[in-house]
Design an enzyme around this catalytic site. Structure first.
Site, PDB file in Angstrom:
ATOM      1  N   ASP A   1       5.001   8.322  -2.488  1.00  0.00           N
ATOM      2  CA  ASP A   1       3.772   7.696  -2.272  1.00  0.00           C
ATOM      3  C   ASP A   1       3.338   8.356  -1.315  1.00  0.00           C
ATOM      4  OD1 ASP A   1       2.258   4.884  -2.938  1.00  0.00           O
ATOM      5  OD2 ASP A   1       2.625   5.030  -0.693  1.00  0.00           O
TER       6      ASP A   1
ATOM      7  N   HIS B   1       6.798   2.653 -10.003  1.00  0.00           N
ATOM      8  CA  HIS B   1       6.247   3.298  -8.774  1.00  0.00           C
ATOM      9  C   HIS B   1       7.310   3.556  -7.772  1.00  0.00           C
ATOM     10  CE1 HIS B   1       3.702   5.156  -6.041  1.00  0.00           C
ATOM     11  NE2 HIS B   1       3.934   4.151  -5.176  1.00  0.00           N
TER      12      HIS B   1
END
Length: 296
Positions: A86, A273
């Site tokens: 991320d 994610h």
């Protein structure tokens, strides 16, 4: 800077994203140590038990890359394999871009390298998109801090491969960033109540440090003008889940052109994610193999 570390051998740095901390690498710390590496996962600037400067301008990409280089120095090493997820991926990519002399290899999880565009990034962000919603100091800060545990269980579930739909990351008029994530009936198998309690405890004093990273998007664009057309030269690895919301607004097919030494790009079926937590064995194995092949 607070760090968690395990093992001995060549250095592998593990850089977390938002809204997480060193704990997101709990599986990889063990696996990489067992594979013969010194695995180190810091709480990055503004997170957990690491210092949280009050000024927004103290969270630029130059500061974040400087923190990585300073950590490598503090650990007594010249180079490291730098892994990021991320926002941590953005820091890892930029460490490889700005300081390739300190990077044996770079791995990005869930967020591909985005070359510097022709205009400041926020000028192209539509109203309501989370990047725009995060810009006003104090607004998202209050939304997320109202109930950290509830927010964290929502986003960790909602952006995972277990959620029924992939989020558009758009905050509706009058809504909050918390509202866009569903509250799970039960936690997914990869996230226990104890894990969630640990995360919530790390954000007991709020989310402002992490949000300040977003508030430097245009400043980062200005500061990196000298690298406008530069490519990432160190050997590289990229991994992403095929149910990651990032895929709805971030292209990965241009990665090879900007990262000419991309050794492997892997899309993981069914993962969202939080790939290193959702698929810990797969990710740990890929990272160990990459780190071993990146030794000099």
């Amino acid at each position: 800077m607070h760090v968690a570390e395990s093992g001995a051998g060549p250095l592998v740095l593990l850089l977390h994203g938002f809204p997480e901390g060193w704990y997101s690498w709990r599986h990889q710390l063990v696996a990489l140590a067992e594979a013969g590496f010194h695995a180190v996962a810091p709480d990055q600037r503004g997170y957990g038990r690491t210092s949280k400067p009050s000024a927004v301008a103290d969270y630029t990409m130059l500061h974040l890359v400087g923190d990585v280089v300073g950590l490598v120095d503090a650990l007594g090493e010249d180079q490291a394999v730098v892994v990021g997820h991320d926002w941590g991926a953005a820091v890892a990519w930029h460490t490889a871009l700005l300081r390739p002399d300190r990077v044996r290899g770079v791995a990005g999880l869930s967020v591909p390298f985005r070359p510097r565009g022709p205009v400041a990034p926020l000028s192209t962000v539509p109203s309501g998109f989370y990047l725009a919603h995060f810009q006003e100091p104090g607004v998202a800060d209050a939304e997320l801090a109202a109930d950290p545990r509830d927010f964290l269980q929502r986003i960790l579930y909602g952006a995972s491969g277990d959620a029924p739909e992939r989020s558009t990351m758009v905050v509706p008029p009058g809504g909050t960033f918390v509202d866009i994530w569903p509250r799970p009936d039960r936690l997914p198998g990869w996230l226990t109540a104890a894990d969630l309690d640990t995360y919530a405890g790390e954000f007991a004093d709020g989310f402002t440090g992490g949000l300040n990273w977003y508030r430097n998007l245009d400043r980062n664009w200005e500061l990196t003008a000298a690298w406008h057309s530069a490519k990432i030269q160190p050997r590289a690895l990229f991994m992403i889940g095929d149910r990651d919301p990032v895929l709805s607004f971030n292209r990965v097919d241009t990665l090879a052109g900007a990262v000419p030494n991309l050794a492997r790009s892997l899309t993981v079926a069914g993962a969202g994610h939080w790939i290193q937590q959702e698929r810990p064995d797969l990710v740990s194995g890929e990272l160990a193999e990459f780190a071993a092949s990146s030794r000099q």
